[in-house]
Scaffold this motif. Structure first.
Motif, short mmCIF file in Angstrom:
data_model
loop_
_atom_site.label_atom_id
_atom_site.label_comp_id
_atom_site.label_asym_id
_atom_site.label_seq_id
_atom_site.Cartn_x
_atom_site.Cartn_y
_atom_site.Cartn_z
N PHE A 120 0.83 -1.20 0.00
CA PHE A 120 0.00 0.00 0.00
C PHE A 120 0.86 1.25 0.00
O PHE A 120 2.04 1.23 0.39
CB PHE A 120 -0.94 0.01 1.21
CG PHE A 120 -0.24 -0.07 2.54
CD1 PHE A 120 -0.01 1.06 3.31
CD2 PHE A 120 0.19 -1.30 3.05
CE1 PHE A 120 0.62 0.99 4.53
CE2 PHE A 120 0.83 -1.38 4.28
CZ PHE A 120 1.05 -0.24 5.03
N SER A 121 0.28 2.34 -0.47
CA SER A 121 0.96 3.63 -0.49
C SER A 121 0.13 4.64 0.29
O SER A 121 -1.06 4.44 0.53
CB SER A 121 1.18 4.11 -1.93
OG SER A 121 -0.07 4.25 -2.60
N ILE A 122 0.76 5.75 0.68
CA ILE A 122 0.08 6.78 1.45
C ILE A 122 -0.55 7.78 0.49
O ILE A 122 0.11 8.31 -0.39
CB ILE A 122 1.07 7.52 2.38
CG1 ILE A 122 1.83 6.50 3.24
CG2 ILE A 122 0.34 8.52 3.26
CD1 ILE A 122 2.95 7.12 4.05
N LYS A 123 -1.83 8.04 0.66
CA LYS A 123 -2.52 8.99 -0.21
C LYS A 123 -1.95 10.40 -0.05
O LYS A 123 -1.90 10.93 1.06
CB LYS A 123 -4.01 9.02 0.11
CG LYS A 123 -4.78 7.79 -0.36
CD LYS A 123 -6.27 7.95 -0.12
CE LYS A 123 -7.04 6.76 -0.67
NZ LYS A 123 -8.50 6.90 -0.46
N ASP A 124 -1.52 10.98 -1.16
CA ASP A 124 -1.05 12.37 -1.21
C ASP A 124 0.13 12.65 -0.28
O ASP A 124 0.46 13.81 -0.03
CB ASP A 124 -2.19 13.34 -0.85
CG ASP A 124 -3.40 13.15 -1.75
OD1 ASP A 124 -3.20 12.94 -2.96
OD2 ASP A 124 -4.53 13.22 -1.25
N LYS A 125 0.76 11.61 0.26
CA LYS A 125 1.90 11.81 1.17
C LYS A 125 3.02 10.84 0.81
O LYS A 125 3.60 10.19 1.67
CB LYS A 125 1.46 11.59 2.62
CG LYS A 125 0.44 12.59 3.13
CD LYS A 125 1.04 13.97 3.33
CE LYS A 125 0.01 14.93 3.91
NZ LYS A 125 0.56 16.29 4.09
N ASN A 126 3.33 10.76 -0.46
CA ASN A 126 4.31 9.79 -0.94
C ASN A 126 5.67 9.97 -0.29
O ASN A 126 6.41 9.00 -0.08
CB ASN A 126 4.45 9.93 -2.46
CG ASN A 126 5.11 8.73 -3.10
OD1 ASN A 126 4.71 7.60 -2.87
ND2 ASN A 126 6.14 8.97 -3.88
N SER A 127 6.00 11.20 0.09
CA SER A 127 7.32 11.49 0.66
C SER A 127 7.48 10.95 2.08
O SER A 127 8.60 10.90 2.60
CB SER A 127 7.57 13.00 0.66
OG SER A 127 6.58 13.67 1.44
N LEU A 128 6.38 10.54 2.71
CA LEU A 128 6.44 10.08 4.10
C LEU A 128 6.57 8.56 4.23
O LEU A 128 6.62 8.04 5.34
CB LEU A 128 5.19 10.54 4.86
CG LEU A 128 5.02 12.04 5.07
CD1 LEU A 128 3.72 12.32 5.81
CD2 LEU A 128 6.19 12.61 5.86
N THR A 129 6.64 7.86 3.12
CA THR A 129 6.63 6.39 3.17
C THR A 129 7.76 5.82 4.01
O THR A 129 7.54 4.99 4.90
CB THR A 129 6.71 5.81 1.74
OG1 THR A 129 5.63 6.33 0.97
CG2 THR A 129 6.63 4.30 1.77
N PHE A 130 8.98 6.26 3.76
CA PHE A 130 10.13 5.72 4.49
C PHE A 130 10.13 6.19 5.94
O PHE A 130 10.58 5.46 6.83
CB PHE A 130 11.43 6.11 3.78
CG PHE A 130 11.65 5.37 2.50
CD1 PHE A 130 12.26 4.12 2.48
CD2 PHE A 130 11.22 5.90 1.29
CE1 PHE A 130 12.45 3.42 1.30
CE2 PHE A 130 11.40 5.21 0.10
CZ PHE A 130 12.01 3.97 0.10
N GLU A 131 9.63 7.40 6.19
CA GLU A 131 9.53 7.88 7.56
C GLU A 131 8.52 7.06 8.35
O GLU A 131 8.72 6.77 9.54
CB GLU A 131 9.13 9.36 7.58
CG GLU A 131 10.20 10.30 7.05
CD GLU A 131 9.80 11.75 7.18
OE1 GLU A 131 9.28 12.12 8.26
OE2 GLU A 131 9.97 12.51 6.21
N LEU A 132 7.42 6.69 7.71
CA LEU A 132 6.42 5.86 8.38
C LEU A 132 6.98 4.49 8.70
O LEU A 132 6.77 3.95 9.79
CB LEU A 132 5.17 5.72 7.49
CG LEU A 132 4.05 4.84 8.04
CD1 LEU A 132 3.59 5.31 9.41
CD2 LEU A 132 2.87 4.81 7.06
N SER A 133 7.72 3.91 7.77
CA SER A 133 8.35 2.61 8.01
C SER A 133 9.31 2.68 9.20
O SER A 133 9.33 1.79 10.06
CB SER A 133 9.11 2.17 6.76
OG SER A 133 9.79 0.95 6.98
#
Length: 229
Positions: A120-133
């Protein structure tokens, strides 16, 4: 030997059989397909590829073969015990997918057919993916993030591989942790703005020299518009 790759496109993250067959020529030895791709664990459409390739072979006289990498644990001929485990995992993956969708904050890119995995990907917040991980890892949750390959490299995705021990209560906790971690990243904390006002007044002693008095301090809040002096 030359390796030809079928480029992915947004919304379709496995090999496109039509594009693959278009790339077949007199130098082609075989076409490789994967049942359970690395990115989404989705099954590539072997039947459609076979039909299109057979049709082209009749017209051109070419005879390239199909090589496929099979996910044996979901195959109908696999031993009953393994098949039961995988089916339970698929059901858990479905619950996880539905839980993430209900938050309204994620796009599910994996399909419900394939290996038990949710990408899954984050809606409208693609830049936060690695930070969320990274934030989830600090809480003991391993949810890897990665950048998609060429042609869709602008996308970053999180991936959860569903194991047999991921029960309903653990799925609910995982969804809650993912949602909370994302909220902490997207909702910036309130930081008050502090300003100092310095006034210069005549001295009470009557001296003509000006004296510096205690500054007046005010704290101004951006959110509630309050001021404390």
């Amino acid at each position: 030997m030359e390796l030809k790759e079928v480029k992915l496109r947004e919304g379709y993250y496995v090999m496109d059989p039509k594009k693959a067959v278009d790339m077949v020529d007199e130098n082609t030895i075989c076409v490789a397909v994967i049942l359970g791709s690395t990115l989404t664990r989705e099954f590539e459409n072997v039947k459609l590829l076979n039909d299109l390739l057979a049709e082209k072979n009749k017209k051109t006289g070419l005879e390239p073969s199909i090589i496929h990498f099979n996910s044996k644990f979901v195959h109908e001929n696999t031993k009953h015990g393994y098949r039961k485990v995988i089916r339970n995992c698929m059901e858990s993956a479905k619950r996880l997918r539905e839980g993430l969708e209900k938050t309204g904050r994620f796009d599910i890119i994996s399909k419900d057919k394939g290996i038990p995995l949710v990408a899954f990907s984050i809606k409208d917040k693609n830049s936060l993916t690695f930070e969320l991980s990274k934030a989830l890892r600090h809480n003991g949750r391993t949810v890897p993030a990665y950048t998609m390959p060429a042609n869709v490299e602008h996308m970053t995705v999180l991936q959860v591989v569903v194991r047999e021990d991921l029960r309903r209560n653990l799925i609910e906790k995982l969804v809650s942790h993912i949602k909370s971690a994302l909220s902490e990243l997207t909702e910036a904390p309130f930081i008050p703005r502090i300003s100092f006002t310095v006034e210069v007044k005549p001295s009470e002693s009557g001296d003509d020299k000006e004296a510096l008095h205690t500054p007046q301090t005010s704290i101004q809040g951006e959110q509630d518009k309050t001021e404390i002096s």
